[in-house]
Design a protein around this motif. Structure first.
Motif, mmCIF file in Angstrom:
data_model
loop_
_atom_site.group_PDB
_atom_site.id
_atom_site.type_symbol
_atom_site.label_atom_id
_atom_site.label_comp_id
_atom_site.label_asym_id
_atom_site.label_seq_id
_atom_site.Cartn_x
_atom_site.Cartn_y
_atom_site.Cartn_z
ATOM 1 N N ALA A 1 64.617 -65.022 11.323
ATOM 2 C CA ALA A 1 65.533 -64.592 12.390
ATOM 3 C C ALA A 1 64.765 -64.360 13.681
ATOM 4 O O ALA A 1 65.184 -64.799 14.759
ATOM 5 C CB ALA A 1 66.282 -63.327 11.965
ATOM 6 N N PHE A 2 63.632 -63.689 13.600
ATOM 7 C CA PHE A 2 62.824 -63.405 14.793
ATOM 8 C C PHE A 2 62.330 -64.690 15.466
ATOM 9 O O PHE A 2 62.112 -64.717 16.673
ATOM 10 C CB PHE A 2 61.643 -62.519 14.450
ATOM 11 C CG PHE A 2 61.986 -61.074 14.197
ATOM 12 C CD1 PHE A 2 63.278 -60.596 14.311
ATOM 13 C CD2 PHE A 2 60.996 -60.188 13.833
ATOM 14 C CE1 PHE A 2 63.581 -59.255 14.073
ATOM 15 C CE2 PHE A 2 61.277 -58.852 13.608
ATOM 16 C CZ PHE A 2 62.575 -58.379 13.722
ATOM 17 N N ALA A 3 62.138 -65.749 14.679
ATOM 18 C CA ALA A 3 61.628 -67.014 15.209
ATOM 19 C C ALA A 3 62.718 -67.875 15.837
ATOM 20 O O ALA A 3 62.411 -68.820 16.565
ATOM 21 C CB ALA A 3 60.934 -67.801 14.096
ATOM 22 N N GLU A 4 63.973 -67.560 15.598
ATOM 23 C CA GLU A 4 65.087 -68.419 16.029
ATOM 24 C C GLU A 4 65.534 -68.095 17.449
ATOM 25 O O GLU A 4 65.803 -66.949 17.779
ATOM 26 C CB GLU A 4 66.253 -68.263 15.052
ATOM 27 C CG GLU A 4 67.368 -69.240 15.273
ATOM 28 C CD GLU A 4 66.887 -70.686 15.295
ATOM 29 O OE1 GLU A 4 66.997 -71.316 16.358
ATOM 30 O OE2 GLU A 4 66.410 -71.160 14.257
ATOM 31 N N SER A 5 65.643 -69.113 18.300
ATOM 32 C CA SER A 5 66.095 -68.908 19.673
ATOM 33 C C SER A 5 67.552 -69.327 19.888
ATOM 34 O O SER A 5 68.204 -68.822 20.793
ATOM 35 C CB SER A 5 65.195 -69.666 20.655
ATOM 36 O OG SER A 5 65.198 -71.045 20.366
ATOM 37 N N ASP A 6 68.062 -70.226 19.072
ATOM 38 C CA ASP A 6 69.448 -70.673 19.205
ATOM 39 C C ASP A 6 70.386 -69.581 18.693
ATOM 40 O O ASP A 6 70.268 -69.165 17.538
ATOM 41 C CB ASP A 6 69.643 -71.956 18.393
ATOM 42 C CG ASP A 6 71.064 -72.467 18.468
ATOM 43 O OD1 ASP A 6 71.910 -71.976 17.675
ATOM 44 O OD2 ASP A 6 71.330 -73.344 19.302
ATOM 45 N N THR B 1 64.082 -63.158 20.715
ATOM 46 C CA THR B 1 63.592 -63.937 19.572
ATOM 47 C C THR B 1 63.145 -65.324 20.019
ATOM 48 O O THR B 1 63.339 -65.710 21.159
ATOM 49 C CB THR B 1 64.694 -64.081 18.506
ATOM 50 O OG1 THR B 1 65.824 -64.749 19.102
ATOM 51 C CG2 THR B 1 65.125 -62.738 17.964
ATOM 52 N N GLY B 2 62.566 -66.060 19.078
ATOM 53 C CA GLY B 2 62.191 -67.441 19.322
ATOM 54 C C GLY B 2 60.909 -67.622 20.108
ATOM 55 O O GLY B 2 60.684 -68.677 20.685
ATOM 56 N N GLN B 3 60.082 -66.612 20.139
ATOM 57 C CA GLN B 3 58.848 -66.673 20.906
ATOM 58 C C GLN B 3 57.629 -66.690 19.986
ATOM 59 O O GLN B 3 57.703 -66.319 18.829
ATOM 60 C CB GLN B 3 58.771 -65.456 21.834
ATOM 61 C CG GLN B 3 59.947 -65.349 22.784
ATOM 62 C CD GLN B 3 59.928 -64.064 23.573
ATOM 63 O OE1 GLN B 3 58.878 -63.521 23.867
ATOM 64 N NE2 GLN B 3 61.096 -63.558 23.914
#
Length: 110
Positions: free
Chosen positions: A76-81, A38-40
């Motif tokens: 959720a897909f955008a979150e890297s933490d 995630t976070g990409q």
């Protein structure tokens, strides 16, 4: 079957259904460990688009469960933490529980 852990209507049935599905998954695949992924890009852009679409639908009076869940999943897909990702995934699960409760309240249980 279980001690009373939840009091929100419909959540116990949801938790039991999720538990049963997890047991099926564990039996089929075993305990799994994968990177979050995630976070990409473009997930961060997708989250902004989903958020705007949800807001527009709410303002326009045509908000539905698909808009709400799509926004939560995109966030959720955008979150890297990992801590924030976990919080977003809890929100995804809560929206799923609410949507299922709504379906069940219509008498269209499967």
């Amino acid at each position: 079957m279980y001690p009373t852990l939840v009091t929100t209507p419909g959540v116990r049935a949801f938790a039991e259904a999720v538990d049963a599905e997890r047991q099926r998954q564990l039996a089929k695949f075993g305990d799994q460990h994968h990177p979050d992924g995630t976070g990409q890009y473009p997930e961060t852009i997708d989250a902004d688009v989903a958020r705007m679409a949800c807001e527009c639908a709410a303002e326009g009076g045509y908000l539905d469960w698909m808009h709400i869940l799509r926004e939560e999943v995109a966030e959720a897909f955008a979150e890297s933490d990992p801590v924030k990702l976990r919080a977003e995934l809890v929100q995804v699960a809560a929206v799923c529980a609410a949507w299922i409760a709504d379906i069940d309240s219509r008498g269209s249980q499967t």
